[in-house]
Design an enzyme around this catalytic site. Structure first.
Site, mmCIF file in Angstrom:
data_model
loop_
_atom_site.group_PDB
_atom_site.id
_atom_site.type_symbol
_atom_site.label_atom_id
_atom_site.label_comp_id
_atom_site.label_asym_id
_atom_site.label_seq_id
_atom_site.Cartn_x
_atom_site.Cartn_y
_atom_site.Cartn_z
ATOM 1 N N CYS A 1 -18.301 36.020 -25.724
ATOM 2 C CA CYS A 1 -17.465 34.506 -25.754
ATOM 3 C C CYS A 1 -16.041 34.635 -26.587
ATOM 4 C CB CYS A 1 -18.393 32.897 -25.141
ATOM 5 S SG CYS A 1 -17.550 31.863 -25.039
ATOM 6 N N ASP B 1 -20.667 35.139 -13.902
ATOM 7 C CA ASP B 1 -19.425 34.734 -15.061
ATOM 8 C C ASP B 1 -18.152 33.916 -14.719
ATOM 9 O OD1 ASP B 1 -18.286 33.972 -17.114
ATOM 10 O OD2 ASP B 1 -18.588 35.371 -18.586
ATOM 11 N N HIS C 1 -22.537 33.419 -17.172
ATOM 12 C CA HIS C 1 -22.371 33.344 -18.764
ATOM 13 C C HIS C 1 -23.396 32.858 -19.831
ATOM 14 C CE1 HIS C 1 -18.666 32.928 -21.201
ATOM 15 N NE2 HIS C 1 -19.262 31.625 -21.647
#
Length: 249
Positions: free
Chosen positions: A126, A184, A215
């Site tokens: 991330c 995502d 995600h």
């Protein structure tokens, strides 16, 4: 491979001490080093388990607190809306130059450790995926695994939301591994195409994988976790690290 995870060091940086947690094999020896960048929540349980997994395959894994200037040492943000809001606020409050200075400080520290043989790579998830991408701009980094790296395609990392990561992509000389979730919303199709196009422009040495995942599909807590994808992707990461660091190729 049995590991140790009791080494904690406040690494000196230009913006103050950066609490860093080290995971490494218990057996004596010198191993490749890994800069492991967390999500916006810092050293959570899933990040600790992932770092332990990598260390158990023969690596010294350093997990820094990415918000060390903004949060008290030891801060772990919760996987809830409050934690997400705070983590995102911190992501945009920190100077871009400070993220880069932190990477250089951690690289310098790893190379002085008796457990590390000086061969370095990086992994990030991330926010951490973007930080790993930038850390790979340092010539010491031979391999970088970036999981659904946020803000790269839109250039919004750091204070002012104006980073130069894509512009500097040609500085990355090690091998890149990019893994993305097709579902995502943080990195849509057009964003992924933009990143890939830029890597082709600079003739980067990279692998590119898109999977059917949301995600945070690697996070082994919460409803988005996909253990089958986690298993596959960890194999890809180990293949990269063994090839570029353990074998020295």
């Amino acid at each position: 491979m049995v590991i140790k995870d009791d080494l904690v060091v406040d690494v000196a940086t230009p913006t103050g001490p950066m609490r860093t947690y080290f995971f490494h094999p218990a057996a004596e020896g010198r191993y490749p080093g890994i800069l492991f960048y967390s999500e916006i929540f810092q050293l959570t349980g899933p990040i600790r388990r992932f770092a332990s997994f990598i260390a158990g395959h023969g690596y010294v894994v350093a997990v820094p607190e990415v918000y060390h200037e903004l949060e008290a040492a030891g801060t772990v943000l919760a996987y809830d809306q409050t934690g997400a809001d705070k983590g995102n606020d911190d992501k945009y409050a920190k100077e871009l130059s400070s993220y880069d200075a932190d990477a250089k400080a951690l690289i310098a520290h790893l190379t002085t450790m008796e457990q590390c043989n000086g061969r370095l790579g990086t992994i990030g998830i991330c926010l951490g995926g973007h930080l790993a991408f930038r850390a790979a701009m340092n010539p010491e980094i031979r391999a970088a695994a970036c999981f659904y790296a946020t803000d790269v395609h839109c250039g919004t990392l750091g204070k002012g939301k104006h980073d130069d990561s894509l512009a500097r992509a040609g500085e990355i000389k090690g091998e890149l591994l990019h893994i993305w979730g097709r579902q995502d919303p943080h990195v849509p199709l057009e964003g992924r195409i933009k990143v890939k196009t830029r890597l082709d422009e600079v003739d980067a040495n990279y692998q590119w994988f898109e999977v059917n995942g949301a995600h945070a599909f690697m996070r082994d807590e919460g409803y988005r976790y996909d253990p089958d994808l986690e298993y596959q992707c960890k194999g890809l990461v180990l293949s990269l690290l063994h090839r570029r660091l353990a074998s020295g190729n």
